[in-house]
Design an enzyme around this catalytic site. Sequence first.
Site, PDB file in Angstrom:
ATOM      1  CD  GLU A  47     -11.611   7.256   5.209  1.00 32.15           C
ATOM      2  OE1 GLU A  47     -10.932   6.226   5.376  1.00 32.15           O
ATOM      3  OE2 GLU A  47     -11.285   8.149   4.397  1.00 32.15           O
ATOM      4  NE  ARG A  69      -2.402   1.129   3.608  1.00 25.56           N
ATOM      5  CZ  ARG A  69      -3.103   1.083   4.741  1.00 25.56           C
ATOM      6  NH1 ARG A  69      -4.416   0.910   4.698  1.00 25.56           N
ATOM      7  NH2 ARG A  69      -2.505   1.169   5.910  1.00 25.56           N
ATOM      8  CE  LYS A  78      -1.631   4.691   6.944  1.00 18.12           C
ATOM      9  NZ  LYS A  78      -2.916   5.111   7.533  1.00 18.12           N
TER      10      LYS A  78
END
Length: 402
Positions: free
Chosen positions: A285, A158, A252
């Site tokens: 989220e 990721r 991220k």
Amino acid sequence: MASSLTFLCETTLKNAFPSRSFAFPSGSHEAQRLSFGFHGVALRRAKAEVKWRSSREVRAVENSSWAGSADTDINNLFDAPVLSNTEVAERLRTYQEQNQSNQHYMAMFSSIFGGITTDPAAMVIPMDDHMVHRGHGVFDTAAIMDGHLYELDQHLDRLLRSASMAKIGLPFDRSTIRNILINTVSASKCTRGSLRYWLSVGPGDFQLSSSGCAKPALYAIVIEGRSLPDQKGVRVITSSIPMKSPEFAIMKNVNYLPNALSKMEAEENGAFAGIWLDNEGYVAEGPNMNVAFVTADKELMMPHFDKILSGCTAKRVLVLAEKLISEGMIDGIRLGNVSVEQGKMADEMMLIGSGIIVKPVLQWDKHIIGDGKEGPVAKALFDLIVEDMQSGPASVRVPVPY
């Protein structure tokens, strides 16, 4: 006649810059009045009268008060010393000792100095790193459990996807980065805690573009954490802070100001976290965790990952939850749009993330979730993840050679 005037700044303030000269275009007026300031530890204002003379000199003739302070005693101004490298290191170490947080930093790798340090005072990065002043960096994390890194490869993959989206090159290939991360944990001697790591476009200057950065940088730090997160239920609120657009939410990156403000807003309202809704009003989220629900039909539901960060822990929960189907605790697992009404009417609601594992939600805004108690599915999923961290397959547990 000369084409410019010489502007001489004179001051007795020892902390300001010394007298300097500035050139100004000449004009047709016999006199002008200018305002200027001395930029040092404090700012002092003064007035100057400009008159045409053969020397074309201008001198400060009147001083006014210190800007931003009612205290005009220059002896009370902070005198910033110029420190040697040794003095800086000593002061950093003293600062660390006097301002210890509840986190213990065990080791850090930096590609800038090309190695690992176990001295918290040396765990620093350059101010001109674009990750610092422009937010041009990405990061990820992996839990350390009983001498193993949990889901290191999943988190590393990721990280590399995020770096590609952020146009950040790699200072090393994937295999080397992986070895560096493992070696950093090994050097730390930490057997339980977390490993956090960052990729940045690197230091170079204070410009907007990264074209002046010589090469990308990798940083990693090991944080000791001896106990597991508690399973006590919490209250959440609907966040009023705008969430990131999907392009940035799925990456991220280090631009976590919206996340931080959302968390702070929740804490200011006596809640644990804020819940974001997407641009269509569906549940998205939390600030650094995913959200899941158990419906009245005994389905485990999570929002799609197309507009939010695909949490590694949340995705592992989806795999491990298959066991709960075989045990009859739930009847199915589904990814899809979840309305606020559906969420608040669920039998269970939970937050999922590497830092909290699985945390039950007992109240959302003023609405009580289920019976207002920690639910059985949230507890079962917490236990499954902890068991996976302690004795799961080699695909999710990487041993650290201490």
